[in-house]
Write a protein that holds these residues in place. Structure first.
Motif, PDB file in Angstrom:
ATOM      1  N   PRO A  68      69.370 -24.406  -7.789  1.00 12.30           N
ATOM      2  CA  PRO A  68      68.821 -24.642  -9.131  1.00 12.30           C
ATOM      3  C   PRO A  68      69.473 -25.818  -9.847  1.00 12.30           C
ATOM      4  CG  PRO A  68      69.301 -22.305  -8.788  1.00 12.30           C
ATOM      5  CD  PRO A  68      69.914 -23.043  -7.641  1.00 12.30           C
ATOM      6  N   ALA A  69      70.693 -26.193  -9.437  1.00 15.98           N
ATOM      7  CA  ALA A  69      71.396 -27.297 -10.095  1.00 15.98           C
ATOM      8  C   ALA A  69      71.048 -28.655  -9.494  1.00 15.98           C
ATOM      9  CB  ALA A  69      72.909 -27.074 -10.012  1.00 15.98           C
ATOM     10  N   ASN A  70      70.321 -28.669  -8.379  1.00 15.75           N
ATOM     11  CA  ASN A  70      70.054 -29.924  -7.679  1.00 15.75           C
ATOM     12  C   ASN A  70      68.662 -30.432  -8.023  1.00 15.75           C
ATOM     13  OD1 ASN A  70      70.446 -32.100  -6.004  1.00 15.75           O
ATOM     14  ND2 ASN A  70      70.268 -30.976  -4.089  1.00 15.75           N
ATOM     15  N   TYR A  71      68.577 -31.693  -8.434  1.00 11.84           N
ATOM     16  CA  TYR A  71      67.295 -32.285  -8.795  1.00 11.84           C
ATOM     17  C   TYR A  71      67.282 -33.755  -8.406  1.00 11.84           C
ATOM     18  CZ  TYR A  71      70.027 -33.826 -12.851  1.00 11.84           C
ATOM     19  OH  TYR A  71      70.995 -34.364 -13.655  1.00 11.84           O
ATOM     20  N   LEU A  72      66.074 -34.273  -8.176  1.00  8.57           N
ATOM     21  CA  LEU A  72      65.866 -35.665  -7.791  1.00  8.57           C
ATOM     22  C   LEU A  72      64.769 -36.267  -8.650  1.00  8.57           C
ATOM     23  CD1 LEU A  72      65.820 -35.334  -3.876  1.00  8.57           C
ATOM     24  CD2 LEU A  72      67.723 -36.172  -5.273  1.00  8.57           C
ATOM     25  N   GLU A  73      65.029 -37.432  -9.198  1.00 11.78           N
ATOM     26  CA  GLU A  73      64.019 -38.170  -9.931  1.00 11.78           C
ATOM     27  C   GLU A  73      63.159 -38.939  -8.918  1.00 11.78           C
ATOM     28  OE1 GLU A  73      62.882 -39.050 -14.097  1.00 11.78           O
ATOM     29  OE2 GLU A  73      64.267 -37.625 -13.152  1.00 11.78           O
ATOM     30  N   TYR A  74      61.861 -38.935  -9.096  1.00 12.48           N
ATOM     31  CA  TYR A  74      60.992 -39.581  -8.123  1.00 12.48           C
ATOM     32  C   TYR A  74      59.777 -40.184  -8.814  1.00 12.48           C
ATOM     33  CZ  TYR A  74      57.664 -35.677  -8.416  1.00 12.48           C
ATOM     34  OH  TYR A  74      56.743 -34.767  -8.861  1.00 12.48           O
ATOM     35  N   GLU A  75      59.028 -40.974  -8.061  1.00 11.79           N
ATOM     36  CA  GLU A  75      57.787 -41.561  -8.539  1.00 11.79           C
ATOM     37  C   GLU A  75      56.854 -41.741  -7.351  1.00 11.79           C
ATOM     38  OE1 GLU A  75      56.305 -45.187 -11.490  1.00 11.79           O
ATOM     39  OE2 GLU A  75      58.184 -45.414 -10.379  1.00 11.79           O
ATOM     40  N   THR A  76      55.561 -41.637  -7.591  1.00  7.01           N
ATOM     41  CA  THR A  76      54.591 -41.759  -6.503  1.00  7.01           C
ATOM     42  C   THR A  76      53.580 -42.864  -6.799  1.00  7.01           C
ATOM     43  OG1 THR A  76      53.031 -40.125  -7.407  1.00  7.01           O
ATOM     44  CG2 THR A  76      54.804 -39.305  -5.989  1.00  7.01           C
ATOM     45  N   PHE A  77      53.026 -43.411  -5.722  1.00  7.77           N
ATOM     46  CA  PHE A  77      51.967 -44.412  -5.790  1.00  7.77           C
ATOM     47  C   PHE A  77      50.872 -43.975  -4.827  1.00  7.77           C
ATOM     48  CE2 PHE A  77      55.836 -46.456  -6.998  1.00  7.77           C
ATOM     49  CZ  PHE A  77      55.526 -47.486  -7.863  1.00  7.77           C
ATOM     50  N   GLY A  78      49.614 -44.165  -5.211  1.00 10.05           N
ATOM     51  CA  GLY A  78      48.515 -43.831  -4.317  1.00 10.05           C
ATOM     52  C   GLY A  78      48.075 -42.394  -4.453  1.00 10.05           C
ATOM     53  N   SER A  79      47.228 -41.981  -3.523  1.00  5.37           N
ATOM     54  CA  SER A  79      46.617 -40.649  -3.555  1.00  5.37           C
ATOM     55  C   SER A  79      47.394 -39.668  -2.688  1.00  5.37           C
ATOM     56  CB  SER A  79      45.169 -40.730  -3.057  1.00  5.37           C
ATOM     57  OG  SER A  79      44.630 -39.434  -2.871  1.00  5.37           O
ATOM     58  N   SER A  80      47.623 -38.468  -3.211  1.00  4.45           N
ATOM     59  CA  SER A  80      48.345 -37.440  -2.456  1.00  4.45           C
ATOM     60  C   SER A  80      47.549 -36.938  -1.261  1.00  4.45           C
ATOM     61  CB  SER A  80      48.707 -36.261  -3.369  1.00  4.45           C
ATOM     62  OG  SER A  80      47.537 -35.686  -3.929  1.00  4.45           O
ATOM     63  N   SER A  81      46.287 -37.331  -1.167  1.00  2.09           N
ATOM     64  CA  SER A  81      45.484 -36.938  -0.002  1.00  2.09           C
ATOM     65  C   SER A  81      45.724 -37.863   1.190  1.00  2.09           C
ATOM     66  CB  SER A  81      44.000 -36.932  -0.364  1.00  2.09           C
ATOM     67  OG  SER A  81      43.557 -38.233  -0.733  1.00  2.09           O
ATOM     68  N   ASP A  82      46.403 -38.982   0.965  1.00  3.25           N
ATOM     69  CA  ASP A  82      46.717 -39.919   2.050  1.00  3.25           C
ATOM     70  C   ASP A  82      48.028 -39.521   2.727  1.00  3.25           C
ATOM     71  OD1 ASP A  82      44.486 -41.547   1.708  1.00  3.25           O
ATOM     72  OD2 ASP A  82      45.481 -42.780   0.183  1.00  3.25           O
ATOM     73  N   PRO A  83      48.276 -40.016   3.942  1.00  6.63           N
ATOM     74  CA  PRO A  83      49.552 -39.742   4.609  1.00  6.63           C
ATOM     75  C   PRO A  83      50.721 -40.228   3.751  1.00  6.63           C
ATOM     76  CG  PRO A  83      47.998 -40.747   6.127  1.00  6.63           C
ATOM     77  CD  PRO A  83      47.377 -40.849   4.772  1.00  6.63           C
TER      78      PRO A  83
END
Length: 313
Positions: free
Chosen positions: A11-26
């Motif tokens: 519960p104490a571990n987290y990662l900041e992230y960002e996405t590009f494109g469609s989640s339906s793609d590989p």
């Protein structure tokens, strides 16, 4: 930017992230190097990958950017461990509060959070070491591996130029302008022989405004110097492997990339980018993206090693 929580069931571990494109793609998971925020995977580079038909995920590793900072671990005795490692080589295994394997587990935890069973994993520098570790530990979740300007962990490979390595350990004075200039100076040195674009100052200001956290550098570096030599293990990989390295890299010399490709063997494609240093500058974006796409194409039709993947709860 969004945050992935409960990484690895912690519960104490987290990662900041960002996405590009469609989640339906590989999915292409991008893993950055020592003390570098995910912004180093530049927006234009990520957009090119998304345009090539991928769901692109970039993120801050632990102890950098806006992901979890491990202040409670304190500063490791790096100088003593580096000296002993240099003198004793493989006979000395430095202790580490966390390892590249832990950072690989973070990456899998992010994929779990996103509901991605398997991804094309791309890592640069330390990120390449983490990507290799992921491929070795859970090959059923790595569709293809791209290791960029990275290494096997072998101790007999040539070291980078001392002046460049020392630059990474410098700390600027505690004001905004000096911190921005430090980022510019470091990138200028490691990008050689290439020149940086005029937008480098805007990038450096964005990075410093987002987060300045030098305390994490020592712990990440400690994980690097305590890494095992993966040379004898990399030959077991069965997914498509691409090794990308710049001919002018002064931090991690080209020999490290060549050694990685040799260790993987027949399943590896070695791509030497003429004139590239330790930064993928804009003139190389299309070339590198095309190589990543071609490597991913090699994985088509192979499934995920015929193994059913179950995501962590």
């Amino acid at each position: 930017m969004p945050r992935a929580t409960n990484i690895g069931g912690d519960p104490a571990n987290y990662l900041e992230y960002e996405t590009f494109g469609s989640s339906s793609d590989p999915c292409v998971l991008l893993i950055m190097g020592l003390a570098v925020q995910m912004l180093a995977w530049r927006d234009e580079f990520c957009s090119l990958l998304a345009s090539a038909g991928f769901y692109v995920v970039r993120f801050d590793n632990r102890d950098v950017g806006l992901s979890r900072h491990y202040d409670e671990l304190g500063a490791p005795p790096l100088l003593r461990r580096i000296v002993l490692r240099k003198i004793l080589g493989g006979y000395y295994q430095p202790a580490s509060d966390y390892t590249l394997s832990d950072m690989a587990s973070d990456s899998f935890g992010l994929l779990d959070f996103l509901g991605v069973p398997a991804a094309h994993v791309v890592g640069a520098s330390m990120g390449g070491m983490i990507a290799q570790t992921m491929a070795l530990s859970r090959p059923e979740r790595v569709l293809s591996l791209t290791s960029i300007m990275s290494t096997t962990g072998a101790l007999d490979l040539p070291e980078g130029e001392l002046s460049v390595r020392l630059q990474l350990l410098k700390r600027p004075r505690p004001n905004f302008e000096d911190r921005v200039q430090h980022v510019i100076n470091t990138l200028t040195m490691i990008a050689h022989p290439q020149s940086l674009s005029p937008s480098i100052r805007d990038y450096a200001e964005r990075v410093i405004r987002r987060c300045f956290y030098p305390e994490g550098v020592g712990r990440q570096l400690n994980a690097i110097i305590s890494q095992p030599d993966r040379s004898s293990s990399l030959g077991s990989l069965t997914m498509p492997v691409l090794v990308v390295h710049g001919s002018g890299d002064r931090l991690v010399p080209l020999e490290h990339g060549l050694a990685t490709a040799r260790a993987v063997g027949a399943g590896a494609v070695m791509k030497t980018v003429e004139g590239m240093g330790h930064v993928i500058v804009e003139r190389f974006y299309e070339e590198v993206v095309e190589a990543i796409r071609d490597n991913a194409e090699r994985a088509k039709g192979e499934g995920v090693h015929g193994v059913k993947v179950e995501l962590a709860d």
